[in-house]
Scaffold this motif. Structure first.
Motif, PDB file in Angstrom:
ATOM      1  N   THR A 141       0.826  -1.203   0.000  1.00 36.53           N
ATOM      2  CA  THR A 141       0.000   0.000   0.000  1.00 36.53           C
ATOM      3  C   THR A 141       0.863   1.257   0.000  1.00 36.53           C
ATOM      4  N   THR A 142       1.955   1.237   0.728  1.00 36.93           N
ATOM      5  CA  THR A 142       2.813   2.420   0.822  1.00 36.93           C
ATOM      6  C   THR A 142       3.584   2.672  -0.474  1.00 36.93           C
ATOM      7  N   PHE A 143       4.175   1.643  -1.032  1.00 34.61           N
ATOM      8  CA  PHE A 143       5.047   1.824  -2.187  1.00 34.61           C
ATOM      9  C   PHE A 143       4.404   1.445  -3.523  1.00 34.61           C
ATOM     10  N   GLY A 144       3.143   1.080  -3.513  1.00 36.25           N
ATOM     11  CA  GLY A 144       2.476   0.647  -4.735  1.00 36.25           C
ATOM     12  C   GLY A 144       2.423   1.717  -5.808  1.00 36.25           C
ATOM     13  N   LEU A 145       2.029   2.932  -5.435  1.00 36.79           N
ATOM     14  CA  LEU A 145       1.953   4.016  -6.419  1.00 36.79           C
ATOM     15  C   LEU A 145       3.328   4.351  -6.983  1.00 36.79           C
ATOM     16  N   PHE A 146       4.312   4.437  -6.116  1.00 33.20           N
ATOM     17  CA  PHE A 146       5.672   4.737  -6.572  1.00 33.20           C
ATOM     18  C   PHE A 146       6.159   3.667  -7.547  1.00 33.20           C
ATOM     19  N   LEU A 147       5.928   2.405  -7.215  1.00 32.92           N
ATOM     20  CA  LEU A 147       6.348   1.319  -8.094  1.00 32.92           C
ATOM     21  C   LEU A 147       5.610   1.348  -9.426  1.00 32.92           C
ATOM     22  N   TYR A 148       4.302   1.594  -9.378  1.00 33.41           N
ATOM     23  CA  TYR A 148       3.510   1.630 -10.614  1.00 33.41           C
ATOM     24  C   TYR A 148       4.074   2.665 -11.579  1.00 33.41           C
ATOM     25  N   PHE A 149       4.206   3.917 -11.105  1.00 30.46           N
ATOM     26  CA  PHE A 149       4.667   4.986 -11.993  1.00 30.46           C
ATOM     27  C   PHE A 149       6.123   4.784 -12.411  1.00 30.46           C
ATOM     28  N   SER A 150       6.977   4.406 -11.485  1.00 31.03           N
ATOM     29  CA  SER A 150       8.400   4.258 -11.807  1.00 31.03           C
ATOM     30  C   SER A 150       8.656   3.106 -12.763  1.00 31.03           C
ATOM     31  N   LEU A 151       8.035   1.966 -12.508  1.00 26.41           N
ATOM     32  CA  LEU A 151       8.271   0.814 -13.377  1.00 26.41           C
ATOM     33  C   LEU A 151       7.701   1.031 -14.776  1.00 26.41           C
TER      34      LEU A 151
END
Length: 177
Positions: free
Chosen positions: A70-80
């Motif tokens: 939940t914490t890093f999901g958005l960051f991972l989605y956009f970055s990857l």
């Protein structure tokens, strides 16, 4: 003030000027909303999967992994997506937008990481206010993440096929024999 110049011209080493049409704020907002819907659905699905698989074994471990996703999901989605899919997320692809380096080259994975590390700063104090102010005051319509990573968001027109193959019902082309 809204940026007057909606094109970004780049001088290539071959002394050729290439211009990119900068993405407007409306299309960037819609693409971001599409990305948020998709990423939230992915985060919820991942949390449910973690809950079903690890929930029977250890509730503490389940809570830890759920919090992590939940914490890093958005960051991972956009970055990857931006780093590995040539500067496009699913929302950007749907609206024909692409993140590029400031010199017009494809965005690197490191550039996508820097761009998305500064996303929380754009969000301050609420609802991307700092990011919007940065977009409207910058001639290249860059938010803080774009300024830090040296990237721009451009409109990419869809490719139009130059020819269409003849249907098979008309027989073989003379060169196909």
């Amino acid at each position: 003030m809204l940026p007057v110049n909606l094109d970004c011209a780049v001088l290539l080493p071959e002394k050729v000027v290439v211009s990119y049409r900068l993405a407007n704020v409306g299309s960037r907002i819609v693409a971001h909303l599409v990305d948020l819907l998709i990423s939230f659905a992915l985060i919820i699905a991942t949390d449910l999967l973690i809950g079903f698989t690890l929930g029977m074994v250890d509730t503490g471990l389940t809570s830890f992994f759920t919090l992590l996703v939940t914490t890093f999901g958005l960051f991972l989605y956009f970055s990857l997506f931006e780093g590995l899919w040539n500067g496009q997320t699913l929302g950007k692809k749907a609206l024909s937008l692409r993140v590029r380096s400031i010199d017009g080259t494809p965005v690197t994975f490191v550039g996508a990481l820097y761009r998305n590390l500064l996303r929380p700063a754009d969000f301050l104090p609420f609802f991307y206010l700092v990011g919007m102010v940065a977009i409207f005051t910058n001639p290249r319509a860059q938010r803080l993440g774009d300024l830090g990573a040296g990237t721009i968001v451009t409109f990419e027109p869809r490719a139009v096929p130059r020819f269409t193959p003849a249907p098979h019902k008309f027989g073989l082309h003379p060169f196909e024999r």
